[in-house]
Design a protein around this motif. Structure first.
Motif, PDB file in Angstrom:
ATOM      1  N   GLY A  15     -16.369 -35.071 -21.015  1.00 10.75           N
ATOM      2  CA  GLY A  15     -16.498 -34.674 -21.950  1.00 10.75           C
ATOM      3  C   GLY A  15     -18.771 -35.338 -22.355  1.00 10.75           C
ATOM      4  N   ARG A  16     -19.544 -35.435 -22.635  1.00 10.58           N
ATOM      5  CA  ARG A  16     -20.800 -35.106 -22.510  1.00 10.58           C
ATOM      6  C   ARG A  16     -21.399 -36.590 -21.918  1.00 10.58           C
ATOM      7  N   GLY A  17     -20.648 -37.656 -22.590  1.00 12.42           N
ATOM      8  CA  GLY A  17     -20.405 -39.429 -22.113  1.00 12.42           C
ATOM      9  C   GLY A  17     -20.835 -39.714 -20.488  1.00 12.42           C
ATOM     10  N   ALA A  18     -19.292 -38.411 -19.880  1.00 12.09           N
ATOM     11  CA  ALA A  18     -19.152 -38.189 -18.741  1.00 12.09           C
ATOM     12  C   ALA A  18     -20.690 -37.622 -17.879  1.00 12.09           C
ATOM     13  N   ALA A  19     -21.018 -36.579 -18.473  1.00 11.71           N
ATOM     14  CA  ALA A  19     -22.250 -35.887 -18.067  1.00 11.71           C
ATOM     15  C   ALA A  19     -23.092 -37.101 -17.500  1.00 11.71           C
ATOM     16  N   PHE A  20     -23.855 -37.110 -19.160  1.00 10.86           N
ATOM     17  CA  PHE A  20     -24.703 -37.616 -19.336  1.00 10.86           C
ATOM     18  C   PHE A  20     -24.596 -39.411 -17.624  1.00 10.86           C
ATOM     19  N   LEU A  21     -23.831 -39.858 -18.163  1.00 11.76           N
ATOM     20  CA  LEU A  21     -23.810 -41.393 -16.974  1.00 11.76           C
ATOM     21  C   LEU A  21     -23.926 -40.440 -15.656  1.00 11.76           C
ATOM     22  N   ILE A  22     -23.069 -39.660 -15.199  1.00 11.52           N
ATOM     23  CA  ILE A  22     -23.514 -38.714 -13.714  1.00 11.52           C
ATOM     24  C   ILE A  22     -24.560 -38.630 -13.781  1.00 11.52           C
ATOM     25  N   LEU A  23     -25.287 -37.909 -14.796  1.00 11.02           N
ATOM     26  CA  LEU A  23     -27.078 -37.067 -14.388  1.00 11.02           C
ATOM     27  C   LEU A  23     -27.762 -37.862 -14.538  1.00 11.02           C
ATOM     28  N   SER A  24     -27.787 -39.197 -14.871  1.00 14.65           N
ATOM     29  CA  SER A  24     -28.763 -40.343 -15.103  1.00 14.65           C
ATOM     30  C   SER A  24     -28.122 -41.344 -13.360  1.00 14.65           C
ATOM     31  N   GLY A  73     -29.259 -27.884  -7.343  1.00 14.58           N
ATOM     32  CA  GLY A  73     -29.047 -26.950  -8.071  1.00 14.58           C
ATOM     33  C   GLY A  73     -27.988 -25.962  -7.998  1.00 14.58           C
ATOM     34  N   PHE A  74     -27.667 -25.516  -6.846  1.00 12.29           N
ATOM     35  CA  PHE A  74     -26.159 -24.776  -6.328  1.00 12.29           C
ATOM     36  C   PHE A  74     -24.700 -25.128  -7.493  1.00 12.29           C
ATOM     37  N   PHE A  75     -24.587 -26.184  -8.021  1.00 11.12           N
ATOM     38  CA  PHE A  75     -23.702 -26.577  -8.984  1.00 11.12           C
ATOM     39  C   PHE A  75     -23.930 -26.404 -10.125  1.00 11.12           C
ATOM     40  N   PRO A  76     -24.945 -27.019 -10.613  1.00  8.50           N
ATOM     41  CA  PRO A  76     -25.318 -26.404 -11.871  1.00  8.50           C
ATOM     42  C   PRO A  76     -25.248 -24.543 -12.362  1.00  8.50           C
ATOM     43  N   ILE A  77     -25.708 -24.073 -11.344  1.00  2.24           N
ATOM     44  CA  ILE A  77     -25.602 -22.392 -11.470  1.00  2.24           C
ATOM     45  C   ILE A  77     -24.725 -22.355 -10.834  1.00  2.24           C
ATOM     46  N   ARG A  78     -23.890 -22.656 -10.619  1.00  4.12           N
ATOM     47  CA  ARG A  78     -22.137 -22.044 -10.014  1.00  4.12           C
ATOM     48  C   ARG A  78     -21.834 -22.708 -11.354  1.00  4.12           C
TER      49      ARG A  78
END
Length: 138
Positions: free
Chosen positions: A30-39, A71-76
């Motif tokens: 979910g969004r919590g995990a994505a926020f944790l990884i990005l931060s 930027g590779f993985f977000p674009i993919r």
């Protein structure tokens, strides 16, 4: 071909629907995990830049490589999003209403499948074919 007017459209799916067998195995942080990884990544890069010595010179081409790698993985991820294609008709006096839907991964593949559906509707009067991702919905 049979006089009915069809509506054909495609739309991007931002979240994958859990259906059938996929429901039990759908593990999404979910969004919590994505926020944790990005931060965490942001803090890592911040520490790397702040703790670097003042005399350190990083060549411009190394910055370009770093941006491409980051930027590779977000674009993919964006290019491989699933698209839903819907072909539907309200029917006519003697023919029932129909709705066909299918899911295609990737924007260019979805665009090509949309062209195939439109061509089949013009030539054969039905959106689906033998190996089509579109299936009738009751």
């Amino acid at each position: 071909m049979d006089g009915r007017t069809w509506s054909v459209r495609r739309s991007i799916e931002w979240s994958l629907p859990a259906t059938g067998d996929d429901f039990e195995h759908d593990v999404d942080g979910g969004r919590g995990a994505a926020f944790l990884i990005l931060s965490s990544l942001f803090v890592f890069w911040l520490i790397l830049v702040v703790w670097s010595p003042a005399e350190l010179h990083v060549p411009w081409w190394l910055w370009i490589i770093a941006v491409l790698v980051v930027g590779f993985f977000p674009i993919r991820w964006l290019l491989r999003r699933p698209w839903t294609i819907v072909a539907e008709t309200t029917g006519s006096y003697d023919l029932p209403a129909e709705r066909w839907t299918g899911m295609i991964r990737g924007g260019s593949k979805a665009k090509e499948e949309l062209r195939i559906v439109i061509r089949r509707l013009r030539t054969q009067g039905t959106p689906g074919h033998a190996d089509s991702p579109l299936q009738p919905v009751n």
